[in-house]
Design a protein around this motif. Structure first.
Motif, PDB file in Angstrom:
ATOM      1  N   LEU A 146       0.758  -1.399  -0.155  1.00 44.51           N
ATOM      2  CA  LEU A 146       0.174   0.625  -0.196  1.00 44.51           C
ATOM      3  C   LEU A 146       0.793   0.738   0.376  1.00 44.51           C
ATOM      4  O   LEU A 146       0.806   2.359  -0.972  1.00 44.51           O
ATOM      5  N   TYR A 203      -4.889   8.656  -4.869  1.00 47.31           N
ATOM      6  CA  TYR A 203      -3.852   8.996  -3.887  1.00 47.31           C
ATOM      7  C   TYR A 203      -4.531   8.952  -2.861  1.00 47.31           C
ATOM      8  O   TYR A 203      -4.347   9.069  -1.366  1.00 47.31           O
ATOM      9  N   SER A 211      -6.907   1.045  -6.408  1.00 48.01           N
ATOM     10  CA  SER A 211      -7.581   2.046  -6.795  1.00 48.01           C
ATOM     11  C   SER A 211      -6.546   2.469  -7.278  1.00 48.01           C
ATOM     12  O   SER A 211      -6.878   3.121  -8.578  1.00 48.01           O
ATOM     13  N   ALA A 269      -7.268   0.119  -1.279  1.00 44.81           N
ATOM     14  CA  ALA A 269      -7.220   0.666  -1.281  1.00 44.81           C
ATOM     15  C   ALA A 269      -5.834   1.289  -2.672  1.00 44.81           C
ATOM     16  O   ALA A 269      -5.694   1.504  -3.385  1.00 44.81           O
ATOM     17  N   ARG A 270      -4.808  -0.184  -2.642  1.00 49.69           N
ATOM     18  CA  ARG A 270      -3.626   0.046  -3.325  1.00 49.69           C
ATOM     19  C   ARG A 270      -4.627  -0.109  -4.232  1.00 49.69           C
ATOM     20  O   ARG A 270      -3.408   0.301  -5.131  1.00 49.69           O
ATOM     21  N   THR A 328      -7.493   7.895  -1.695  1.00 49.98           N
ATOM     22  CA  THR A 328      -7.360   6.902  -0.916  1.00 49.98           C
ATOM     23  C   THR A 328      -6.964   5.805   0.365  1.00 49.98           C
ATOM     24  O   THR A 328      -6.587   4.940   0.600  1.00 49.98           O
ATOM     25  N   CYS A 329      -5.131   5.918  -0.558  1.00 52.53           N
ATOM     26  CA  CYS A 329      -4.116   5.339  -0.023  1.00 52.53           C
ATOM     27  C   CYS A 329      -4.185   6.267   1.711  1.00 52.53           C
ATOM     28  O   CYS A 329      -3.466   5.356   1.860  1.00 52.53           O
ATOM     29  N   MET A 333      -6.634  -1.995   2.760  1.00 50.85           N
ATOM     30  CA  MET A 333      -5.337  -1.903   1.890  1.00 50.85           C
ATOM     31  C   MET A 333      -5.145  -2.280   0.656  1.00 50.85           C
ATOM     32  O   MET A 333      -4.379  -2.364  -0.581  1.00 50.85           O
ATOM     33  N   LEU A 349      -4.165   4.736   5.302  1.00 46.93           N
ATOM     34  CA  LEU A 349      -2.348   4.765   5.616  1.00 46.93           C
ATOM     35  C   LEU A 349      -3.050   5.921   6.913  1.00 46.93           C
ATOM     36  O   LEU A 349      -1.882   5.280   8.026  1.00 46.93           O
ATOM     37  N   ALA A 378       2.263   2.047  -3.476  1.00 50.36           N
ATOM     38  CA  ALA A 378       1.126   2.511  -4.336  1.00 50.36           C
ATOM     39  C   ALA A 378       0.976   4.267  -4.220  1.00 50.36           C
ATOM     40  O   ALA A 378       1.186   4.145  -5.056  1.00 50.36           O
ATOM     41  N   ALA A 379       1.522   4.129  -3.026  1.00 49.17           N
ATOM     42  CA  ALA A 379       1.534   5.689  -2.291  1.00 49.17           C
ATOM     43  C   ALA A 379       2.209   6.479  -3.275  1.00 49.17           C
ATOM     44  O   ALA A 379       2.062   7.820  -3.664  1.00 49.17           O
TER      45      ALA A 379
END
Length: 215
Positions: free
Chosen positions: A54, A125, A122, A119-120, A127-128, A116, A132, A57-58
């Motif tokens: 995650l 940003y 998706s 969010a990843r 949502t990530c 998680m 977090l 991904a962010a």
């Protein structure tokens, strides 16, 4: 009021119940029994890979170079000291290999892993950041007890130290600031979606603490 503060206020009942949970109190007093610690850390260990993914991904989804650098630096820290802590803790608590790798997951653990992953995947940003932020801010909240004595056992004391202090507080401040910045430009539907993710994450954090006593 910032949007992060507003969402913290909206979820106050579940948030405060998590921060003041029996598990947190016993951890601080060094009174958590080995079976409770084992149940908690076996489940928490399952978050590590998903959390790293995650955070990665962010890094990829961040809309500003400055944000990407902060996130990337934190990713390196997570992959170092915290990873080492889990390995030592699993050994100290005599956790067998199957429970380290493929334990039976609690409902809260399964729910948070799904959140998680959503969010990843998706690649969004905001949502990530939402997932977090809840994960890190709520832990800073329960780990930051000014004037309180750190418990004697190395497991609770190191776990507390990993989630407080100036560096960790700055990390949470960054997450809040970036969250407030990127959500400020969302339309009502976007903010409602973020609020739903935030609320779900807080509820799962509370359920996760509860699960340590259901073994």
């Amino acid at each position: 009021m910032s949007f992060s503060a507003e969402l913290r206020s909206r979820t106050a009942v579940a948030w405060d119940a998590a921060v003041g949970h029996r598990f947190v109190d016993e951890l601080w007093r060094g009174a958590a029994e080995p079976p409770v610690l084992r149940a908690y850390f076996v489940q928490d260990n399952q978050f590590f890979d998903a959390f790293v993914a995650l955070l990665g991904a962010a890094v990829a989804a961040a809309d500003q170079p400055e944000s990407r650098i902060v996130l990337a630096r934190q990713l390196g820290l997570i992959a170092g000291p915290e990873n080492d802590f889990f390995a030592r803790t699993m050994d100290a608590l005599d956790v067998p290999l199957p429970d380290r790798v493929t334990p039976q997951l609690s409902d809260a653990t399964r729910g948070f892993l799904e959140l998680m992953d959503q969010a990843r995947l998706s690649a969004d940003y905001a949502t990530c950041l939402t997932v977090l932020l809840v994960a890190e801010w709520l832990y800073l909240d329960w780990a930051d007890r000014p004037g309180a004595d750190t418990p004697r056992g190395w497991i609770p004391s190191e776990w507390i130290e990993l989630h407080r202090g100036p560096a960790f507080a700055r990390w949470v401040d960054f997450l809040r600031a970036d969250f407030d910045r990127v959500t400020a430009v969302l339309d009502d539907a976007g903010r409602d979606q973020v609020a739903s993710v935030f609320t779900r994450a807080v509820e799962l954090e509370l359920g996760f603490f509860d699960a340590a006593y259901k073994t």
